[in-house]
Design an enzyme around this catalytic site. Structure first.
Site, PDB file in Angstrom:
ATOM      1  N   CYS A   1      -3.436   5.387   7.393  1.00  0.00           N
ATOM      2  CA  CYS A   1      -3.616   5.144   8.829  1.00  0.00           C
ATOM      3  C   CYS A   1      -2.401   5.548   9.629  1.00  0.00           C
ATOM      4  CB  CYS A   1      -3.990   3.697   9.106  1.00  0.00           C
ATOM      5  SG  CYS A   1      -3.430   2.561   7.888  1.00  0.00           S
TER       6      CYS A   1
ATOM      7  N   SER B   1     -11.393  -5.154   0.117  1.00  0.00           N
ATOM      8  CA  SER B   1     -12.110  -4.054   0.772  1.00  0.00           C
ATOM      9  C   SER B   1     -12.746  -3.152  -0.283  1.00  0.00           C
ATOM     10  CB  SER B   1     -11.101  -3.250   1.613  1.00  0.00           C
ATOM     11  OG  SER B   1     -11.718  -2.102   2.129  1.00  0.00           O
TER      12      SER B   1
ATOM     13  N   THR C   1     -26.548  -9.402  11.238  1.00  0.00           N
ATOM     14  CA  THR C   1     -27.494  -9.209  10.135  1.00  0.00           C
ATOM     15  C   THR C   1     -26.770  -8.676   8.916  1.00  0.00           C
ATOM     16  OG1 THR C   1     -29.245  -8.824  11.719  1.00  0.00           O
ATOM     17  CG2 THR C   1     -29.647  -8.033   9.477  1.00  0.00           C
TER      18      THR C   1
ATOM     19  N   ASN D   1       0.801  -1.228   0.000  1.00  0.00           N
ATOM     20  CA  ASN D   1       0.000   0.000   0.000  1.00  0.00           C
ATOM     21  C   ASN D   1       0.834   1.277   0.000  1.00  0.00           C
ATOM     22  OD1 ASN D   1       0.463  -1.304   2.631  1.00  0.00           O
ATOM     23  ND2 ASN D   1      -0.405   0.557   3.477  1.00  0.00           N
TER      24      ASN D   1
ATOM     25  N   GLN E   1      -5.010  -3.837  -1.836  1.00  0.00           N
ATOM     26  CA  GLN E   1      -4.504  -2.873  -2.831  1.00  0.00           C
ATOM     27  C   GLN E   1      -4.315  -3.516  -4.207  1.00  0.00           C
ATOM     28  OE1 GLN E   1      -4.224   0.352  -2.363  1.00  0.00           O
ATOM     29  NE2 GLN E   1      -4.363   0.451  -0.130  1.00  0.00           N
TER      30      GLN E   1
END
Ligand SMILES: Cc1ncc(COP(=O)(O)O)c(C=O)c1O
Length: 382
Positions: free
Chosen positions: A325, A199, A237, A149, A179
């Site tokens: 991050c 993701s 759920t 990344n 990535q």
């Protein structure tokens, strides 16, 4: 605005948002309910799973919906550790993984697991041979990212997968594909990957949505226990609208990969060429056959990274200092240190990360802005 922080996150495709709102409004039932509204939602969930499986060339019972990359990685690592701790306590990974791998490895070390962190070469790539050298009789898992990344290096996933499946079939092979998917082609079957993390917000899907591929027969103990959703593997759920939106985003992104990869490459080469001409700039991403075209990492000597990022921001251009991050923690990138970049230079590193939505005109504006800011900083520092 010129948005060049697409490895941190992407702007959702408008078609994805439309799918999400339509499904949320019209098919809001709980897929576990036995009435019509529930069954309609269940049908959409089944369709989304089938579509994603088709796009990835796998079976629909090998697809699990998650909340994103961090959950996918945690699920596999912690699940494999719990499931196979009786067989062995050794795990192999690399020194350049995302924190959603490294921090989990630290937790597992506290639980008594022994972790081998295999270093990378000057191109940020690990060698399959080095991974294999670290195998012990207690090894239960190998986890290697598809694409880094921070600098975009591509790892030899197929090569590692082939050796593991031929010679060490009992060792589990996980790949963090966050990535890689939609930017670097992979056949999960051909690469003999047991689990692959995806993701959605990295390819114009929505935050909080992810997909975990797990090869049939290779499931581990679940991370989330509860009502037994996702075939008793990921309770909670189901986010039906998110799953449908993810299927749409993945389809569009894979189509872009087919149609627009050459534009990404063209933009990357242009940036490299222009940056290389400027004094004091060093490019850290390896050459394109070793790295993906959407990530370009470079340093500007003597420039404080935050000052530069904000100066670009004032001109409407958004890039990042390092991975999103860690960009607020001021930690020097372990990937850059790992490929031998001196600490002082690594401190002033930037990442431009492109999407198929960017254009050459934007790249020209970025280069002009970088030149302009460099000039201005030289004046200020005199
Ligand atoms: C390589 C890699 N793995 C995992 C993640 C975490 O993904 P998510 O933000 O969906 O939790 C990221 C996010 O930047 C990443 O780049």
């Amino acid at each position: 605005m010129i948005y060049l922080d697409n490895s941190a996150t992407t702007r959702p495709f408008s078609e994805v948002l439309t799918s999400y709102t339509t499904v949320s409004q019209k098919f809001f039932g709980n897929p576990s309910s036995i009435h019509r509204i529930g069954m309609e939602a269940e049908k959409l969930l089944i369709q989304a799973r089938e579509q994603i499986a088709g796009l990835l060339g796998v079976k629909s019972n090998e697809i699990y919906f998650t909340s994103g990359g961090t959950e996918g990685n945690n699920t596999v690592l912690k699940g494999i550790a719990r499931t196979y701790k009786g067989r062995g306590n050794h795990i192999i990974t690399t020194t350049v993984e995302h924190d959603s791998i490294h921090k989990v490895m630290e937790q597992l070390e506290e639980d008594g697991f022994s972790i081998s962190y295999v270093p990378v070469n000057e191109f940020g790539q690990v060698s399959a041979e080095d991974i294999i050298k670290h195998i012990r009789k207690e090894t239960i898992l190998v986890s290697v990212m598809h694409v880094n990344n921070e600098i975009g290096s591509i790892q030899p996933i197929e090569e590692i997968g082939k050796i593991l499946s031929n010679y060490y079939p009992n060792i589990y092979f996980h790949v963090d594909g966050v990535q890689g998917i939609g930017k670097q082609a992979i056949s999960l079957k051909k690469a003999n990957v047991d689990a692959y993390t995806i993701s959605a917000h990295k390819f114009h899907g929505l935050k909080g949505n992810g997909v975990l591929y797990i090869k049939e027969g290779k499931r581990m103990e679940p991370l989330l226990a509860g009502g037994g959703q996702e075939n008793a593997f990921r309770s909670g759920t189901e986010n039906v609208a998110g799953a449908v939106a993810t299927a749409k985003a993945l389809r569009m992104q894979l189509q872009n990969e087919k149609d627009k990869m050459s534009i990404l490459t063209q933009m990357n080469l242009y940036l490299r060429e222009q940056l290389a001409r400027m004094k004091g700039i060093s490019i850290h991403s390896p050459a394109l056959e070793k790295s993906v075209p959407h990530i370009l990492n470079f340093s500007i000597e003597g420039v404080k990274a935050e000052v530069f990022v904000h100066a670009l921001e004032e001109r409407g251009i958004y890039i990042s200092t390092t991975s999103a991050c860690s960009s607020k923690t001021n930690k020097v990138s372990k990937t850059l240190l790992g490929i031998g970049v001196p600490e002082q230079i690594a401190e002033s590193s930037f990442r431009i990360s492109l999407s198929y939505e960017n254009t050459m005109t934007e790249m020209e504006k970025v280069i002009a802005a970088i030149k302009d800011i460099k000039e201005w900083l030289r004046g200020v520092m005199k």
